[in-house]
Design a protein around this motif. Structure first.
Motif, PDB file in Angstrom:
ATOM      1  N   VAL A   1      -1.570  38.406 -18.213  1.00 50.47           N
ATOM      2  CA  VAL A   1      -1.940  39.223 -17.062  1.00 50.47           C
ATOM      3  C   VAL A   1      -0.914  39.069 -15.948  1.00 50.47           C
ATOM      4  CG1 VAL A   1      -3.651  39.537 -15.220  1.00 50.47           C
ATOM      5  CG2 VAL A   1      -4.411  39.243 -17.578  1.00 50.47           C
ATOM      6  N   GLY A   2      -0.503  37.833 -15.693  1.00 49.15           N
ATOM      7  CA  GLY A   2       0.518  37.611 -14.680  1.00 49.15           C
ATOM      8  C   GLY A   2       1.823  38.306 -15.019  1.00 49.15           C
ATOM      9  N   GLU A   3       2.224  38.250 -16.294  1.00 42.84           N
ATOM     10  CA  GLU A   3       3.453  38.924 -16.740  1.00 42.84           C
ATOM     11  C   GLU A   3       3.373  40.426 -16.513  1.00 42.84           C
ATOM     12  OE1 GLU A   3       5.212  40.607 -20.896  1.00 42.84           O
ATOM     13  OE2 GLU A   3       3.886  38.853 -20.988  1.00 42.84           O
TER      14      GLU A   3
ATOM     15  N   SER B   1       4.326  38.119  -5.444  1.00 40.32           N
ATOM     16  CA  SER B   1       2.936  37.917  -4.999  1.00 40.32           C
ATOM     17  C   SER B   1       2.019  37.426  -6.111  1.00 40.32           C
ATOM     18  CB  SER B   1       2.369  39.221  -4.434  1.00 40.32           C
ATOM     19  OG  SER B   1       2.175  40.198  -5.459  1.00 40.32           O
ATOM     20  N   VAL B   2       2.502  37.405  -7.367  1.00 39.63           N
ATOM     21  CA  VAL B   2       1.651  36.989  -8.484  1.00 39.63           C
ATOM     22  C   VAL B   2       1.532  35.469  -8.490  1.00 39.63           C
ATOM     23  CG1 VAL B   2       1.346  36.954 -10.976  1.00 39.63           C
ATOM     24  CG2 VAL B   2       2.240  39.010  -9.850  1.00 39.63           C
ATOM     25  N   VAL B   3       0.302  34.979  -8.470  1.00 38.89           N
ATOM     26  CA  VAL B   3       0.024  33.542  -8.486  1.00 38.89           C
ATOM     27  C   VAL B   3      -1.006  33.269  -9.570  1.00 38.89           C
ATOM     28  CG1 VAL B   3      -0.832  31.578  -7.160  1.00 38.89           C
ATOM     29  CG2 VAL B   3       0.477  33.379  -6.012  1.00 38.89           C
ATOM     30  N   ILE B   4      -0.715  32.309 -10.419  1.00 44.61           N
ATOM     31  CA  ILE B   4      -1.622  31.967 -11.519  1.00 44.61           C
ATOM     32  C   ILE B   4      -2.206  30.583 -11.278  1.00 44.61           C
ATOM     33  CG2 ILE B   4      -1.819  31.573 -14.006  1.00 44.61           C
ATOM     34  CD1 ILE B   4       0.469  33.527 -14.404  1.00 44.61           C
TER      35      ILE B   4
ATOM     36  N   VAL C   1      -5.780  34.710 -11.821  1.00 48.49           N
ATOM     37  CA  VAL C   1      -4.550  35.382 -11.394  1.00 48.49           C
ATOM     38  C   VAL C   1      -4.844  36.107 -10.090  1.00 48.49           C
ATOM     39  CG1 VAL C   1      -2.689  36.976 -12.026  1.00 48.49           C
ATOM     40  CG2 VAL C   1      -3.962  35.785 -13.825  1.00 48.49           C
ATOM     41  N   ARG C   2      -3.897  36.062  -9.170  1.00 47.83           N
ATOM     42  CA  ARG C   2      -4.044  36.872  -7.967  1.00 47.83           C
ATOM     43  C   ARG C   2      -2.688  37.478  -7.619  1.00 47.83           C
ATOM     44  NH1 ARG C   2      -3.918  31.638  -5.197  1.00 47.83           N
ATOM     45  NH2 ARG C   2      -2.515  31.707  -3.390  1.00 47.83           N
ATOM     46  N   ALA C   3      -2.743  38.592  -6.896  1.00 50.73           N
ATOM     47  CA  ALA C   3      -1.521  39.303  -6.526  1.00 50.73           C
ATOM     48  C   ALA C   3      -1.855  40.276  -5.400  1.00 50.73           C
ATOM     49  CB  ALA C   3      -0.946  40.056  -7.721  1.00 50.73           C
TER      50      ALA C   3
END
Length: 432
Positions: A125-127, A139-142, A157-159
């Motif tokens: 999901v982050g990818e 902004s992607v943080v896992i 996951v957040r973004a």
């Protein structure tokens, strides 16, 4: 809930027979719980959970007064009442002590916090978010904590997506509803959008049911469920945009299609949906009725078309139009009571509307149903005014339409949720 075998079938023996809703002081029996529409069951399920998280009680045992909740029985999927831990064991309806949330989680993964698949999906999901041009750079943080003064959560996951903070939580195991509600409330307070996401979802058979945890997020997302699989991952990589598969219930069972993350609709709660659920017939009818109704009532020809449709729904298409005389005024009166303001009328308020409606002799027969509807909608203040009381006394002296009459059938067909309370009240009265 205990179980016995009778004639080759497993039958429930409901140990905890009834509870009291402390908000309304109404009794809800096990039989009533079993007969609830899934939507109404979800209201109870979430209300009990939210009260528990707030260290309060919403539903309590009718014998010992201790807090209860309404899980589903594992073998049948039927809801039942169950005591929270700590209930007095001498309660004649005692249902035992369930496992705590932490203990359930430990048993799921032999002490680990999450499964290897869960970890892999977060990475994917982050990818895919990083590939999507709508995701803000860097902004992607896992798997890192968000901290507030009242607590902290570690989103999968957040973004920042489309300029708005987004959290994606992966749902694989039987996550308990306290965890689901806590996370939703936490992200709501932060004004984050939240997407619950599962992997390779397989809908149950037509008559089957979802796992309770999937059912909970299904309702969170306006009766949609979002999933990823090999195909969605491959397509997302090809086009550089996050692709999901959305599932929803149609007339013939479960339906699904591919949808872009950028195409989702977002509820005020911060949760997404792609396909709006089909409203119940009565809800759709009332939307169309309102659209045809102005300050001077419901207009022709729309009124005639809608009343003919109503007659057909009552399996009485041969109803003479004269039998539906004043039905439009009754519907508008009930909608006014529901809304708390006049509908289809130039009257200034509910008291004026009731005085006008009840002051016409052919409508006297509606007085009892109007009074009951007003009570169920919380309009007792308008009912208690002297002028309305006078009109009611006069009208109630005339013969009244009952639930089996054409009027009764119309009202029950159009407002089933309101009059479901009447059935519960009747059950309570007979039991007392």
């Amino acid at each position: 809930m205990r179980w016995s075998r009778a004639m080759g079938k497993i039958e429930p023996k409901r140990t905890l027979r009834n509870v009291v809703d402390l908000d309304s002081m109404q009794t809800i029996s096990s039989d009533q719980l079993l007969s609830l529409h899934p939507d109404d069951y979800q209201v109870i399920r979430r209300s009990a959970t939210r009260a528990r998280l707030d260290r309060k009680s919403r539903y309590v045992c009718g014998q010992c007064g201790y807090a209860v909740y309404a899980p589903r029985e594992g073998r049948t999927g039927q809801p039942y009442w169950k005591h929270h831990p700590g209930a007095p064991e001498d309660c004649p309806w005692w249902t035992g002590t369930p496992l705590g949330v932490d203990e359930v989680s430990r048993r799921q993964f032999q002490g680990a916090q999450e499964s290897p698949l869960h970890v892999a999906i977060k990475t994917v999901v982050g990818e895919l978010l990083r590939l999507d041009i709508r995701t803000a750079p860097d902004s992607v943080v896992i798997d890192e904590y968000l901290i507030m003064k009242d607590g902290k959560r570690r989103p999968d996951v957040r973004a920042i997506y489309g300029g708005v903070p987004l959290v994606v939580e992966v749902q694989l195991a039987a996550t308990q509803i306290p965890i689901i509600v806590q996370r939703e409330d936490f992200y709501d307070e932060l004004a984050y959008r939240l997407l619950w996401l599962t992997w390779n979802f397989q809908p149950p058979l037509t008559e089957g049911r979802l796992l309770s945890s999937f059912e909970d997020i299904f309702y969170s997302h306006n009766k949609n469920l979002f999933s990823m699989d090999d195909e969605t991952v491959s397509l997302s990589r090809q086009i550089g945009e996050v692709i999901l598969r959305v599932f929803w219930k149609g007339g013939d069972g479960w339906l699904s299609r591919l949808v872009k993350l950028s195409e989702l609709n977002w509820l005020s709660s911060g949760r997404a949906f792609a396909v709006a659920p089909v409203p119940h017939w009565n809800e759709d009818f009332l939307v169309r009725w309102r659209a045809a109704t102005g300050g001077h009532g419901t207009q022709w020809p729309e009124r005639g078309v809608l009343l003919a449709e109503l007659a057909a729904q009552l399996t009485s298409p041969d109803i003479d139009s004269r039998e539906l005389k004043d039905t439009d005024d009754l519907i508008n009166c009930l909608l006014s009571l529901l809304d708390g303001r006049p509908v289809g009328s130039q009257q200034k308020n509910i008291v004026e509307l009731l005085n006008t409606f009840l002051g016409v002799e052919p409508r006297y027969r509606f007085a009892r149903v109007v009074r009951r509807f007003a009570e169920l909608c919380g309009r007792q203040e308008a009912l208690s005014t002297r002028s309305v009381q006078t009109k009611l006394r006069t009208a109630l002296a005339a013969p009244q339409d009952d639930p089996a009459s054409l009027t009764g059938r119309i009202v029950l067909r159009l407002f089933p949720d309101i009059f479901a309370r009447r059935a519960i009240d009747a059950d309570n009265a007979s039991a007392s």
